[in-house]
Design a protein around this motif. Structure first.
Motif, PDB file in Angstrom:
ATOM      1  N   SER A 142       0.833  -1.203   0.000  1.00 23.22           N
ATOM      2  CA  SER A 142       0.000   0.000   0.000  1.00 23.22           C
ATOM      3  C   SER A 142       0.873   1.261   0.000  1.00 23.22           C
ATOM      4  CB  SER A 142      -0.885  -0.010   1.240  1.00 23.22           C
ATOM      5  OG  SER A 142      -1.497   1.239   1.397  1.00 23.22           O
ATOM      6  N   ASP A 143       0.400   2.267  -0.733  1.00 24.77           N
ATOM      7  CA  ASP A 143       1.117   3.549  -0.750  1.00 24.77           C
ATOM      8  C   ASP A 143       0.417   4.582   0.146  1.00 24.77           C
ATOM      9  OD1 ASP A 143      -1.109   3.722  -2.312  1.00 24.77           O
ATOM     10  OD2 ASP A 143      -0.174   4.824  -3.955  1.00 24.77           O
ATOM     11  N   ALA A 144      -0.313   4.077   1.145  1.00 32.04           N
ATOM     12  CA  ALA A 144      -1.040   4.993   2.034  1.00 32.04           C
ATOM     13  C   ALA A 144      -0.084   5.804   2.913  1.00 32.04           C
ATOM     14  CB  ALA A 144      -2.008   4.205   2.911  1.00 32.04           C
ATOM     15  N   VAL A 145       1.010   5.194   3.336  1.00 34.66           N
ATOM     16  CA  VAL A 145       1.979   5.894   4.180  1.00 34.66           C
ATOM     17  C   VAL A 145       3.332   5.860   3.482  1.00 34.66           C
ATOM     18  CG1 VAL A 145       3.137   5.938   6.413  1.00 34.66           C
ATOM     19  CG2 VAL A 145       0.735   5.277   6.283  1.00 34.66           C
ATOM     20  N   LEU A 146       3.812   7.035   3.071  1.00 31.87           N
ATOM     21  CA  LEU A 146       5.110   7.129   2.399  1.00 31.87           C
ATOM     22  C   LEU A 146       5.993   8.065   3.210  1.00 31.87           C
ATOM     23  CD1 LEU A 146       3.840   7.450  -1.299  1.00 31.87           C
ATOM     24  CD2 LEU A 146       4.778   5.407  -0.204  1.00 31.87           C
ATOM     25  N   VAL A 147       6.918   7.465   3.942  1.00 31.96           N
ATOM     26  CA  VAL A 147       7.809   8.237   4.813  1.00 31.96           C
ATOM     27  C   VAL A 147       9.247   8.054   4.330  1.00 31.96           C
ATOM     28  CG1 VAL A 147       8.589   8.616   7.185  1.00 31.96           C
ATOM     29  CG2 VAL A 147       6.240   7.887   6.764  1.00 31.96           C
ATOM     30  N   LEU A 195       7.339  13.252   5.032  1.00 32.84           N
ATOM     31  CA  LEU A 195       6.033  12.617   4.835  1.00 32.84           C
ATOM     32  C   LEU A 195       5.409  13.086   3.523  1.00 32.84           C
ATOM     33  CD1 LEU A 195       3.865  10.722   6.023  1.00 32.84           C
ATOM     34  CD2 LEU A 195       2.881  12.711   7.188  1.00 32.84           C
ATOM     35  N   GLN A 196       5.219  12.142   2.633  1.00 32.31           N
ATOM     36  CA  GLN A 196       4.611  12.436   1.329  1.00 32.31           C
ATOM     37  C   GLN A 196       3.096  12.301   1.438  1.00 32.31           C
ATOM     38  OE1 GLN A 196       6.279  10.066  -1.820  1.00 32.31           O
ATOM     39  NE2 GLN A 196       4.853  10.861  -3.362  1.00 32.31           N
ATOM     40  N   ASN A 197       2.416  12.977   0.523  1.00 33.24           N
ATOM     41  CA  ASN A 197       0.965  12.850   0.382  1.00 33.24           C
ATOM     42  C   ASN A 197       0.163  13.416   1.552  1.00 33.24           C
ATOM     43  OD1 ASN A 197       0.826  11.916  -2.188  1.00 33.24           O
ATOM     44  ND2 ASN A 197       0.700   9.746  -1.637  1.00 33.24           N
ATOM     45  N   SER A 201       2.152  17.413  -0.202  1.00 30.57           N
ATOM     46  CA  SER A 201       3.587  17.273   0.082  1.00 30.57           C
ATOM     47  C   SER A 201       4.221  16.237  -0.845  1.00 30.57           C
ATOM     48  CB  SER A 201       3.815  16.902   1.547  1.00 30.57           C
ATOM     49  OG  SER A 201       3.226  15.660   1.840  1.00 30.57           O
ATOM     50  N   LYS A 202       5.434  16.593  -1.293  1.00 25.88           N
ATOM     51  CA  LYS A 202       6.139  15.721  -2.237  1.00 25.88           C
ATOM     52  C   LYS A 202       6.924  14.652  -1.485  1.00 25.88           C
ATOM     53  CE  LYS A 202       6.765  19.782  -5.132  1.00 25.88           C
ATOM     54  NZ  LYS A 202       7.774  20.806  -5.455  1.00 25.88           N
ATOM     55  N   ALA A 203       7.711  13.868  -2.242  1.00 25.96           N
ATOM     56  CA  ALA A 203       8.482  12.781  -1.631  1.00 25.96           C
ATOM     57  C   ALA A 203       9.466  13.310  -0.588  1.00 25.96           C
ATOM     58  CB  ALA A 203       9.220  12.002  -2.712  1.00 25.96           C
ATOM     59  N   ASP A 204       9.954  14.548  -0.777  1.00 24.09           N
ATOM     60  CA  ASP A 204      10.873  15.112   0.215  1.00 24.09           C
ATOM     61  C   ASP A 204      10.123  15.865   1.316  1.00 24.09           C
ATOM     62  OD1 ASP A 204       9.960  17.302  -1.128  1.00 24.09           O
ATOM     63  OD2 ASP A 204      11.922  18.071  -1.736  1.00 24.09           O
ATOM     64  N   GLY A 205       8.814  15.739   1.343  1.00 23.89           N
ATOM     65  CA  GLY A 205       7.990  16.344   2.393  1.00 23.89           C
ATOM     66  C   GLY A 205       7.673  17.810   2.187  1.00 23.89           C
ATOM     67  N   THR A 206       8.189  18.415   1.113  1.00 22.31           N
ATOM     68  CA  THR A 206       7.977  19.853   0.926  1.00 22.31           C
ATOM     69  C   THR A 206       6.665  20.140   0.209  1.00 22.31           C
ATOM     70  OG1 THR A 206       9.154  19.841  -1.178  1.00 22.31           O
ATOM     71  CG2 THR A 206      10.450  20.300   0.795  1.00 22.31           C
ATOM     72  N   PHE A 207       6.206  21.353   0.413  1.00 25.88           N
ATOM     73  CA  PHE A 207       5.012  21.838  -0.281  1.00 25.88           C
ATOM     74  C   PHE A 207       5.132  23.341  -0.442  1.00 25.88           C
ATOM     75  CE2 PHE A 207       4.061  22.378   4.169  1.00 25.88           C
ATOM     76  CZ  PHE A 207       3.426  23.604   4.219  1.00 25.88           C
TER      77      PHE A 207
END
Lengths: 263, 312
Positions: A86-91, A97-99, A212-218
């Protein structure tokens, strides 16, 4: 599924539906054809507008990825990874934290109004997963939901403020365009055929949102100066809120921290 | 000639009874298939009704029965088969069954299965509203008991009892209370299921570590009501079964049912516990629904046999 194998009565209906959907898509895919719906209220003065940028992090031990039992539909495994999770939690390694869906929840002058984009946001169903999993749209902005899989999906929008819907996309290439008519954060999309499939959309009356992207930024750009309540939402870890004041042309840095205990 | 006619009628009745038994078994399978639909949250995997992804019922390609479609369309296929078998039963009853009330029982079953089909369709088209889903679950159990009742009253043992039927007024009153109680319990269970309250109390046998839940919400209340009525039904069944086994042990048509009821209730309570402890594992969940149907049908059989003396 081959179209020629469909019953006689159904075939013309499917062809007609495909034609209508295709025509609709062609019309929507040419931004020049349909200008954005013009707003009635005042517009943001871009000369003074500021921005919010920041990052979302997760502290603590992230839950292990949940395996997905995709073997229930062999068509889902075609071209996919052998052991999907699952891609529900991407850390990320440093807790990025993504998404997380970050948006201006409150504080925006109600006399502002915003053009409604007519360019659709595409929600793909590929490898029996939604892509993107988390996204935002403005009220009235079309969402183009496409079936890229060689299997059937149903598109079940579990809206509460908006109208709940459940439509079928029985074969590869099927698409539907859906438009939400009221703000709602978040609306869950679900496929009941493949019960691991989930996507969430934040529907807002303004364009001030980001994921938020893969690097956690937005980054949320073009905000008029003011004090806002900004919320970060994550499907597993709940919400976090902050008050943010932005001056003229100012970019304010904000960070959100989620923990396993958040709800 | 009259002996031959009587023999032919007897053979027809025997086949009618066998047919009714097949229908009852198919209906239990249908109840279980419906349980799997809810347990796997597959109820809306087929958005259209009465078609399936645009196909008429029996022409949907089998290789496309994947994921949730397997359970939902499978349930529809079994339901359609049961519907056709019920039409066949009514025809059979009107051809072979001399008792008018039994023929009308068949018509009632047909009406029930038609309404049941419509409720199933409506619940899909309106995105599983709890009221319709609960009605669908409740009527399913009534329909199952109608098929079991028809199988029972067409059986040779019912038509020509080997022993004089028991005439026990207290037993009759008790079984009527029990059958009503079990049906109320089924409706509470269906409500809990369709409101998603199956794990509202996450521990068993205690509730949040207490005998009585320390906090109350509607889901906790409905869940706790299901546990409480389960306890009442269990005690009721124990007392009733002991009474039957003590007072009517020479009547196997009652004693056998009493033993089976004890077994079924023990199974059901165990499964209920495992539904909670397994976090609503779909197969355990479904077995709980199907065993609930068996408990209800057994109490209906017991009731009919307790009233057998009142039938001509």
């Amino acid at each position: 599924m081959a179209l020629h194998s469909m019953p006689n009565l159904i075939r013309p209906i499917v062809i007609l539906s495909c034609s209508v959907a295709l025509s609709g898509l062609i019309a929507c895919s040419k931004p020049g054809n349909q200008p954005p719906a013009k707003a009635q209220g005042k517009s943001v003065d871009q000369a003074t507008a500021g921005a919010i940028s920041g990052h979302v992090v997760f502290e603590g031990s992230a839950p292990p990825p949940t395996p997905i039992k995709m073997a229930v539909d062999p068509a889902c495994l075609t071209g996919g990874t052998p052991n999907p999770v699952s891609d529900a939690v991407l850390v990320g390694k440093a807790g990025e934290l993504q998404n997380a869906f970050v948006y201006v929840k409150d504080g925006l002058d109600p006399s502002y109004s915003f053009d409604t984009p007519t360019t659709p946001v595409t929600l793909a169903q590929k490898g029996c997963l939604y892509s993107p999993r988390i996204f935002g749209v403005q009220v009235g902005q079309p969402i183009d939901i496409v079936n890229d899989d060689a299997t059937a999906h149903n598109v079940h929008g579990l809206a509460k403020t908006n109208q709940e819907f459940n439509r079928m996309e029985p074969m590869q290439g099927f698409r539907m365009v859906h438009t939400f008519t009221a703000p709602e954060v978040m609306v869950r999309f679900k496929c009941d055929v493949h019960n691991w499939m989930a996507a969430y959309v934040g529907v807002l009356p303004h364009p001030f949102f980001a994921v938020s992207k893969a690097d956690g930024t937005f980054e949320i750009k073009g905000l008029p100066p003011g004090t806002y309540t900004v919320e970060a939402w994550h499907e597993k870890f709940g919400t976090r809120e902050q008050k943010v004041t932005i001056g003229e042309k100012q970019t304010q840095a904000v960070s959100f921290t989620f923990t396993p205990a958040a709800s | 000639v009259s002996a031959q006619a009587a023999s032919a009628a007897g053979a027809s009745m025997l086949w009618l009874h066998r047919y009714a038994k097949v229908l009852a078994c198919a209906t239990l399978l249908l109840v279980a298939a419906g349980g799997m639909v809810t347990s796997t949250s597959a109820g809306l995997s087929v958005p259209d009704w009465p078609t399936t992804y645009g196909y008429p019922m029996f022409s949907f390609p089998l290789h496309q029965m994947v994921g949730g479609i397997f359970y939902e369309h499978g349930h529809r296929l079994i339901a359609s088969t049961v519907g056709f078998l019920t039409i066949g039963l009514v025809v059979f009853l009107w051809m072979a069954e001399p008792r008018r009330w039994v023929r009308w029982l068949g018509v009632l079953a047909l009406a029930a299965v038609v309404i049941q089909g419509v409720l199933g369709g409506l619940t899909v088209l309106f995105f599983l509203p709890p009221a319709i889903s609960i009605a669908h679950a409740g009527l399913a159990q009534l329909f199952f008991c109608l098929t079991v009742s028809i199988a029972l009253v067409t059986s040779p043992g019912w038509r020509n009892p080997a022993l004089r039927p028991v005439d026990d007024g207290r037993l009759r009153r008790t079984v009527v209370i029990l059958v009503s109680l079990v049906y109320v319990q089924i409706l509470i269970g269906a409500t809990m299921r369709h409101l998603g309250a199956g794990l509202a109390i996450p521990d068993f046998p205690l509730a949040f570590g207490h005998l009585i839940p320390p906090t109350w919400t509607p889901p906790i209340a409905i869940h706790f009501a299901h546990r409480t009525v389960a306890l009442v039904v269990t005690i009721f069944v124990l007392v009733l079964a002991l009474r039957i086994l003590r007072s009517h042990r020479d009547h196997p048509e009652l004693a056998r049912v009493a033993w089976f009821l004890l077994f079924a209730v023990a199974m059901q309570v165990t499964l209920g516990a495992f539904v909670v402890l397994s976090g609503k594992q779909p197969i355990v969940n479904t077995l709980h629904v199907a065993t609930g149907a068996l408990v209800f049908a057994t109490t209906v059989v017991l009731t009919l046999r307790a009233y057998r003396v009142r039938f001509a």
